[in-house]
Design an enzyme around this catalytic site. Sequence first.
Site, short mmCIF file in Angstrom:
data_model
loop_
_atom_site.label_atom_id
_atom_site.label_comp_id
_atom_site.label_asym_id
_atom_site.label_seq_id
_atom_site.Cartn_x
_atom_site.Cartn_y
_atom_site.Cartn_z
N GLU A 40 27.63 90.15 47.37
CA GLU A 40 27.43 89.30 46.20
C GLU A 40 26.44 89.93 45.21
O GLU A 40 25.39 90.44 45.60
CB GLU A 40 26.87 87.95 46.66
CG GLU A 40 26.56 86.97 45.55
CD GLU A 40 25.79 85.75 46.03
OE1 GLU A 40 25.91 84.69 45.39
OE2 GLU A 40 25.08 85.85 47.06
N LYS A 111 31.83 81.09 41.81
CA LYS A 111 31.13 80.42 42.90
C LYS A 111 30.90 78.94 42.57
O LYS A 111 30.34 78.60 41.53
CB LYS A 111 29.80 81.14 43.14
CG LYS A 111 29.00 80.64 44.34
CD LYS A 111 27.73 81.47 44.46
CE LYS A 111 26.86 81.03 45.63
NZ LYS A 111 25.61 81.83 45.67
N CYS A 146 28.48 83.38 49.57
CA CYS A 146 27.11 83.14 50.02
C CYS A 146 26.82 81.66 50.33
O CYS A 146 27.24 81.15 51.36
CB CYS A 146 26.13 83.71 48.99
SG CYS A 146 24.45 83.98 49.62
#
Length: 265
Positions: A40, A111, A146
């Site tokens: 990421e 995300k 994440c």
Amino acid sequence: MRASLIQLAVSDAEPPAERRARAASLVRAQHGCDLVVLPELWPLGGFAYDLWSEGAETLDGPTSDAMAAAARSAGVWLHAGSIVERDPDGPIYNTSLLFAPDGELVHTYRKIHRFGFDSGEAVVMGAGQEIVTAATDFGTLGLATCYDLRFPELFRALLDAGAQLLVVPAAWPERRREHWTLLARARAVEEQAYVLACNTAGTHGGVEQAGHSIVVDPWGRVLAEAGAGEQVLTVEFDPAEVAKARAEFPVLRDRLLGIPAPVQR
């Protein structure tokens, strides 16, 4: 299939352009793999908040160009981790890039769950809205990033969308490393899917990274786990194990809550 997770070391001392070139070289070296994964926000650093606004780039920017060329050169599916995306008509986003072996950018994922509570990513970035899966030659990928790993409802939605392999790039800190490996195994067991979780190494924005990229099979078994420093973690496994696990232990058919409504025809 053969997959390589490039656990790239990210530091404040290395200029993004140099790290971009180094990452591209590492991708090209994975010729013969089916899938390659990067972490990421590796071009700027997952905790380097002060660099994000100035360093944000569009989906046809320098990182995308470099990764497209690297994927094409290696002939691999490349999940190029995520970048700070500059939306010309909106905020910046934490956006993952998936390239086909011909170098085409075939999917992006913004995300959904932003980390930081009342600071950092949660404040300065926009939140994604779409669940993203990608059909490949070796199965359907489900994309997450994440902090998403802490939200099982996202992974259940990816399951319902057909995901068999869950790909999770991250910039996960060392101080919560036990959560990283625990949650990766939990998501694999819950969805009876492979989890390929690629983390950063090094220190950026003053935050030491956990490393320990990990590949988990549908039974929750750890097939491979990296150490703390930069390395390429390569593993071979059979994607057909997903269907086998779901048939041998059909827990998913016993779901009673959160089942998608039947399609009306």
